[in-house]
Design an enzyme around this catalytic site. Structure first.
Site, PDB file in Angstrom:
ATOM      1  N   ASP A 122     -23.793 -51.172 -36.140  1.00  0.00           N
ATOM      2  CA  ASP A 122     -22.643 -50.827 -35.305  1.00  0.00           C
ATOM      3  C   ASP A 122     -22.419 -51.909 -34.253  1.00  0.00           C
ATOM      4  O   ASP A 122     -21.293 -52.367 -34.028  1.00  0.00           O
ATOM      5  CB  ASP A 122     -22.890 -49.473 -34.645  1.00  0.00           C
ATOM      6  N   HIS A 145     -14.279 -51.452 -37.906  1.00  0.00           N
ATOM      7  CA  HIS A 145     -14.323 -49.998 -37.778  1.00  0.00           C
ATOM      8  C   HIS A 145     -13.261 -49.317 -38.637  1.00  0.00           C
ATOM      9  O   HIS A 145     -13.457 -48.175 -39.083  1.00  0.00           O
ATOM     10  CB  HIS A 145     -14.199 -49.577 -36.316  1.00  0.00           C
ATOM     11  N   HIS A 157     -14.862 -48.985 -41.930  1.00  0.00           N
ATOM     12  CA  HIS A 157     -15.772 -47.828 -41.892  1.00  0.00           C
ATOM     13  C   HIS A 157     -15.012 -46.536 -42.162  1.00  0.00           C
ATOM     14  O   HIS A 157     -15.416 -45.705 -42.978  1.00  0.00           O
ATOM     15  CB  HIS A 157     -16.451 -47.725 -40.520  1.00  0.00           C
ATOM     16  N   HIS A 208     -23.156 -44.249 -39.687  1.00  0.00           N
ATOM     17  CA  HIS A 208     -21.977 -44.951 -39.162  1.00  0.00           C
ATOM     18  C   HIS A 208     -22.187 -46.469 -39.150  1.00  0.00           C
ATOM     19  O   HIS A 208     -21.374 -47.228 -39.688  1.00  0.00           O
ATOM     20  CB  HIS A 208     -21.691 -44.430 -37.752  1.00  0.00           C
TER      21      HIS A 208
END
Length: 361
Positions: A171, A254, A257, A271
């Site tokens: 992340d 992101h 993701h 995540h």
């Protein structure tokens, strides 16, 4: 140009920090709603008992399901109101913390976040990522302020499975590259302003810390001990990444993701594991220098982060699956549109295939 930097009111990181929880609760009231799973509570109950003996405050155990969903938030808001709690505490992983932030915002209460793993930058942020009960991304919820206190007990994080720490690295890995893209595009950050030099510096320091200390931190975590390297990585995963992403902005990594949540095969991944692959796709989209792409691939492989779709559980890669990810990644309000150039579904489709091919090789 309007520049905005936001951050938690107080960030405390210490070996044994949880024992002093009462000090922070009592600055807001005497009764706290604790949003935490039964498993996470059992991990730290001994330390919570010490905190309760140290200071006279009350804990209302609200529990927590597996996902940060609208239904779970509403349930906990009802508990908070019924028990007349004066502060909300989120304890556990990012989803528990996001749920506590949502409850606190809706109840107009202060919130304390206590990560038991260093897997995301959620402890510091003024937003929640909301999913449905199938684990599919639904929406971002934005709040008027960041957490009032972020309490990070490094001894607890050192005893957590190392996979969580590595996911946090994944992340944090995206932070600098997304911040850089937003700066180049003059894109707005999370609070609606432009990035400050401090936010960009935090994002860059986050990446530099990952490259310097990750392997040493992994070794310490495997041994369940706290070292300076582990302290540095916990700070990078939590504070530096939190400041960097929120006050600089998100971009393609992101969004990828979020697109990957369309594939059920990826739902077992954390995540940060999906974000790390999204970072590689991000670099392919902007045609980053070869040496930079190689550095990121090498880093991911060294700590065990995914570099291809197979690593995320997608054993059979099909056009239909890749297009589903690309479609969701380029939805109208997605952060991929913060890139300094137009990004289409076809662009993402091509970048995913390219990143997957390079990662397999």
């Amino acid at each position: 140009m309007r520049k905005i930097l936001i951050s938690p009111s107080k960030y405390v990181q210490e070996n044994g920090a949880l024992e002093n929880l009462g000090e922070y609760v009592l600055s807001f009231g005497k009764k706290a709603l604790l949003v935490a799973s039964e498993e996470d509570c059992s991990r730290v109950q001994g330390t919570l008992d010490k905190a309760l003996n140290k200071k006279a405050f009350q804990i209302v155990y609200g529990g927590f399901g597996a996902e940060c969903t609208g239904e779970e938030v509403e349930r906990l808001i009802s508990v908070c109101k019924e028990k007349q709690c004066e502060v909300a505490i989120g304890l556990g992983g990012g989803k528990a913390l996001d749920t506590a932030k949502a409850v606190a915002d809706a109840s107009d209460l202060p919130v304390i976040t206590i990560p038991t793993i260093a897997s995301t930058d959620a402890p510091c942020s003024s937003l929640s990522v909301v999913y449905n009960d199938k684990g599919e991304f639904q929406e971002y919820r934005f709040y008027k302020s960041n957490p009032d206190v972020v309490l990070v007990d490094t001894a607890i994080i050192a005893k957590a499975p190392v996979r969580f720490l590595v996911a946090g690295m994944g992340d944090a890995l995206s932070t600098y590259f997304e911040a850089r893209a937003c700066r180049r595009a003059f894109a707005s950050n999370i609070p609606g302003g432009k990035s400050t030099k401090l936010a960009i510096a935090a994002a860059k320091l986050c990446y530099e810390t990952l490259l310097e200390d990750s392997l040493k931190a992994v070794a310490a975590c495997k041994a369940n001990v706290v070292t300076q390297a582990l302290e540095n990585i916990i700070e990078a995963n939590t504070l530096l990444s939190g400041l960097g992403f929120e006050s600089s902005g998100l971009a393609a990594a992101h969004a990828i993701h979020n697109g990957l949540t369309a594939l059920e095969e990826t739902h077992h991944c954390y995540h940060g594991e999906k974000v790390s692959f999204g970072t590689i796709v991000h670099l392919i989209l902007e045609n980053a220098p070869q040496e930079e792409i190689e550095e990121v691939y090498a880093y991911c492989k060294s700590v065990g982060l995914p570099t291809c779709l197979a690593d995320l559980g997608v054993k059979e890669v099909t056009d239909e699956k890749v297009r589903a990810v690309a479609k969701l990644s380029t939805a109208q309000n997605e952060t991929i549109h913060n890139m300094p150039f137009e990004v289409t579904m076809e662009d993402v489709y091509a970048a995913i295939y390219t990143a997957d091919k390079l990662g397999r090789n």
